[in-house]
Design a protein around this motif. Structure first.
Motif, short mmCIF file in Angstrom:
data_model
loop_
_atom_site.label_atom_id
_atom_site.label_comp_id
_atom_site.label_asym_id
_atom_site.label_seq_id
_atom_site.Cartn_x
_atom_site.Cartn_y
_atom_site.Cartn_z
N GLY A 293 0.82 -1.21 0.00
CA GLY A 293 0.00 0.00 0.00
C GLY A 293 0.85 1.26 0.00
O GLY A 293 2.08 1.22 -0.16
N ASN A 294 0.22 2.40 0.19
CA ASN A 294 0.92 3.67 0.07
C ASN A 294 0.68 4.56 1.29
O ASN A 294 -0.22 4.34 2.09
N PHE A 295 1.52 5.57 1.40
CA PHE A 295 1.36 6.62 2.41
C PHE A 295 1.96 7.90 1.83
O PHE A 295 3.15 7.95 1.50
N VAL A 296 1.14 8.91 1.69
CA VAL A 296 1.57 10.15 1.05
C VAL A 296 1.26 11.33 1.96
O VAL A 296 0.16 11.43 2.51
N VAL A 297 2.24 12.22 2.12
CA VAL A 297 2.04 13.49 2.81
C VAL A 297 2.42 14.60 1.85
O VAL A 297 3.51 14.58 1.27
N GLU A 298 1.53 15.53 1.65
CA GLU A 298 1.84 16.69 0.83
C GLU A 298 1.14 17.91 1.40
O GLU A 298 0.05 17.81 1.97
N GLY A 299 1.79 19.05 1.27
CA GLY A 299 1.22 20.25 1.85
C GLY A 299 1.69 21.50 1.16
O GLY A 299 2.64 21.50 0.36
N LYS A 300 1.03 22.61 1.51
CA LYS A 300 1.36 23.91 0.92
C LYS A 300 1.07 25.00 1.93
O LYS A 300 0.02 24.99 2.59
N PHE A 301 2.01 25.94 2.08
CA PHE A 301 1.84 27.15 2.88
C PHE A 301 1.91 28.35 1.95
O PHE A 301 2.88 28.49 1.19
N ASN A 302 0.91 29.21 2.01
CA ASN A 302 0.87 30.35 1.10
C ASN A 302 0.18 31.53 1.78
O ASN A 302 -0.91 31.39 2.32
N GLY A 303 0.84 32.69 1.77
CA GLY A 303 0.21 33.87 2.37
C GLY A 303 1.22 34.73 3.08
O GLY A 303 2.44 34.65 2.83
N ILE A 304 0.76 35.57 4.00
CA ILE A 304 1.62 36.49 4.71
C ILE A 304 1.63 36.18 6.20
O ILE A 304 0.70 35.57 6.73
N VAL A 305 2.71 36.61 6.83
CA VAL A 305 2.85 36.49 8.28
C VAL A 305 3.01 37.90 8.83
O VAL A 305 3.93 38.62 8.46
N ASP A 306 2.08 38.31 9.71
CA ASP A 306 2.19 39.59 10.40
C ASP A 306 1.57 39.44 11.78
O ASP A 306 1.41 38.31 12.27
N ASP A 307 1.23 40.54 12.41
CA ASP A 307 0.72 40.48 13.78
C ASP A 307 -0.61 39.75 13.88
O ASP A 307 -0.98 39.27 14.96
N THR A 308 -1.37 39.67 12.79
CA THR A 308 -2.71 39.06 12.86
C THR A 308 -2.90 37.87 11.92
O THR A 308 -3.95 37.25 11.95
N HIS A 309 -1.90 37.56 11.09
CA HIS A 309 -2.08 36.51 10.10
C HIS A 309 -0.95 35.48 10.16
O HIS A 309 0.19 35.79 10.53
N ILE A 310 -1.31 34.26 9.79
CA ILE A 310 -0.35 33.21 9.49
C ILE A 310 -0.60 32.78 8.06
O ILE A 310 -1.64 33.13 7.47
#
Length: 684
Positions: A293-310
């Motif tokens: 069988g299989n096991f897959v991990v994939e991800g994406k981070f997109n945007g800005i980091v400031d005092d109110t956002h990740i």
């Protein structure tokens, strides 16, 4: 003429060599003051170090400066906290950098740090201890050209720790045993930095440990654009425990925020990737594990980091019809299906979701299933989960390399659904939670060094109600003791998630209850232990009232054994709270008579204490004074008498470690009527 030139050159050479020899002694104090002044004039903190050494020969025409015992101590609002410390820091720079005055930038070519500890903290008001830039107009003006100028060709950080603690969110993060180095020409506007990193990562939130010293490794070629303040992953390979990952994307530092655009995935889909996520001490060597069988991990981070956002992100974990079997274990784990997603679509921290649409596996022909939806993971966490299935606990160690001291037995059968939010639990508003279902456990056995005898539970049955848990059945044994318990637990979720004591009402029945089965052997200073009271010089045995219990117990036992005493037909009420037991309406038969007693016993302090009222009705004198040391001490003459005794006794004092009264601490009153049949003169 040539001789004169050679002579002059020789004199100059001697002067240069003499200057190189003498300069360190002249400049060591200056370079130390120069570094301190450059830092301390620009930050709201105090840099200091125990010593500074200067070498001009090791890397001539460059100079090397060594600093030992470096500390950077915070000022208010984190007065006295150590933001940064290091056992050793080595700096390499051109010799002429040593002759610059205060305020002039120092160009560093190489940096080496050993034994560093960077401790980042945020208090409940979100003040950060790393925010040490001077902004007060009355303070020393900051010259942007002052401080240190990076002209690095290489740097290295070894044996170091980076920790982060956000008190408001209850979040802890730590990178420990960091071994990191990088090479590249950072003096260029555009360059490439080759880095290698080894460390252990830990992460905890709301007292829940998600990562605990998991090993990470990263070899990365990073593209650097100093003009754009942009850092790109060009070529890399990472390992989390033994899980391989590859990264792509960049991080860009702006004046008001940071831009992040990073994606990652497993380079292969082998199910061994799943085993690689687990701690190495549990998975052992996975190279020879047979998987399908299989096991897959994939991800994406997109945007800005400031005092109110990740950054917005999505991490997908998937496995279909997989299996694994360790070569030295008899059983396999089959039909593994995983479909999970961790995501944030707004960039607001609280809007982090976890969806476990499917998590199932099978050992033998027994299947275990779980689904869950978790909302507002970083805020008021809301959980909706369901668990069902059957498991033979003994099969866990037959299919997976668990620690040697984990030796479980029993058949677990569960079908439980729960829905709650953490704010309601923290406020003890359990009526706003909803848990239902059943769980039973048969033939369970548990052994631990913390208990003298294995605990065996023949049958256990729990019913989960919206706000309480009903203990329908708990039948078991330990040592000579047998017990049968039923009752209700009021705050099961609070105990599981909020570190609360167990609150409940229980009925306890026993045919034989031996207090000696609950003696705890303490290790002595020479490291030896003893399971009995025969060798008190090497160890002590203590009975400790559990601190996690807040319970009301109606107890009934046919026989209670304590040391050499045998009590029959014991009944009464026990109120356990804060390491104290309050006994009410307790009655028993002993020495052909009756005993009634009320009182309390506490083990909260170093010395256990007691206060007791006893009513003795027609106890046999001879047997009582032979068996009970207290009676022999209070009235030694009574050993001569044969007959019956009626008495009312009020006593208080300290208890020894084995719960015998400390005779030197006793105080109280005794009123006794003795009905003597005869006097045994041989006992005089």
């Amino acid at each position: 003429m040539e001789k004169k030139i050679l002579k002059i050159f020789g004199i100059i050479l001697l002067l240069v060599v003499g200057l190189l020899i003498a300069a360190p002694f002249i400049l060591e104090a200056k370079i130390g003051d120069l570094i301190k002044n450059n830092v301390n004039s620009n930050v709201n903190a105090t840099l200091d170090f125990k010593g500074a050494q200067l070498s001009l020969f090791k890397s001539f025409p460059n100079a090397e400066v060594g600093l030992e015992g470096v500390t950077l101590i915070n000022k208010a609002p984190f007065e006295g906290d150590t933001l940064f410390s290091a056992e050793k820091i080595e700096l390499k720079m051109g010799i002429w950098e040593l002759f610059k005055g205060q305020g002039e930038p120092i160009a560093l070519q190489r940096l080496f740090i050993d034994g560093a500890n960077l401790s980042v903290k945020l208090d409940e008001a979100e003040n950060a201890n790393y925010d040490i830039t001077i902004e007060d107009p009355g303070s020393v003006a900051i010259d942007e050209s002052s401080g240190f100028q990076l002209d690095l060709q290489s740097y290295e950080i070894v044996n170091s720790i980076i920790s982060y603690f956000d008190k408001a969110d209850g979040m802890r993060f730590e990178l420990s045993d960091i071994q990191h180095k990088g090479t590249g020409d950072l003096s260029l506007e555009k360059s490439q930095l080759q880095t290698t990193t080894d460390a252990f990562i830990s992460f905890e939130m709301d007292s829940i440990n998600y990562l605990n010293k998991n090993k990470i490794k990263l070899d990365a070629l990073i593209g650097i654009d100093l003009k754009e303040s942009k850092y790109s992953f060009l070529k890399n390979e990472a390992l989390v425990n033994q899980l391989p990952l590859v990264f792509d994307g960049y991080v860009k530092l702006n004046d008001d925020n940071q831009e992040v655009d990073i994606s990652f995935k497993t380079p292969s889909s082998d199910f061994k990737n799943f085993l690689a996520v687990m701690p190495v001490e549990y998975t052992k060597n996975i190279e020879n594990v047979k998987t399908t069988g299989n096991f897959v991990v994939e991800g994406k981070f997109n945007g800005i980091v400031d005092d109110t956002h990740i950054p917005m992100f999505s991490i997908k974990i998937n496995s279909d019809n997989a299996s694994f079997k360790y070569p030295d274990l008899p059983k396999s784990v089959r039909n593994v299906h995983i479909d999970a997603n961790i995501s944030n679509t707004t960039g607001i921290t609280e809007d982090t979701y976890v969806d476990i649409d499917k998590l199932t596996f099978m050992i033998d022909e027994v299947t275990f299933n779980m689904t869950a939806k978790i909302r507002e993971l970083m805020g008021n966490t809301k959980v909706n989960a369901h668990v069902d299935g059957k498991m033979n606990l003994a099969n866990i160690s037959k299919a997976y390399p668990v620690p040697k001291d984990l030796n479980l037995k029993g058949i677990l059968n569960a079908d439980i659904t729960t829905a709650f939010d953490m704010a309601s639990i923290e406020k003890k508003q359990y009526e706003k939670t909803n848990t239902s279902g059943k769980m039973d456990l048969k033939d369970f056995e548990y052994q631990s060094a913390e208990i003298p005898n294995p605990v065996r539970l023949q049958s256990t049955a729990l019913t989960f109600n919206p706000t309480t848990v009903s203990l329908n059945k708990l039948n078991g044994t330990t040592g000579k003791t047998d017990f049968s318990v039923t009752g209700t637990i009021q705050n099961f979720l609070g105990f599981m998630f909020n570190n609360e004591v167990v609150e409940g009402n229980f009925d306890l029945k026993s045919d034989t209850f031996s207090l000696n089965d609950f003696m705890v052997a303490e290790t002595s200073t020479n490291g030896e232990t003893t399971p009995t009271k025969t060798t008190p010089t090497t160890a002590k045995e203590k009975i400790k009232i559990p601190s996690f219990l807040d319970a009301n117990i109606n107890a009934a036992a046919n026989t209670v054994l304590y040391d050499n005493l045998v009590l029959k037909d014991v009944k009464g009420n026990l109120r356990i709270r804060d390491e104290k037991v309050v006994l009410s309406n307790m009655t028993s038969s002993m020495f052909d008579g009756k005993v009634a007693f009320d009182g309390e016993v506490s083990t909260k302090n170093e010395k256990p204490t007691f206060a007791m009222k006893l009513g003795l009705d027609k106890l046999e004198l001879g047997e009582s004074f032979k068996a009970i040391e207290l009676f022999r001490t209070i009235a030694p003459i009574a050993k001569m008498l044969q007959g019956k005794i009626n008495s009312n006794i009020e006593l208080s004092g300290n208890l020894t470690d084995d719960f015998s009264p400390d005779l030197l601490s006793l105080s109280g009153n005794i009123l006794a009527n003795i009905f003597a049949r005869e006097i045994d003169a041989s006992q005089v």
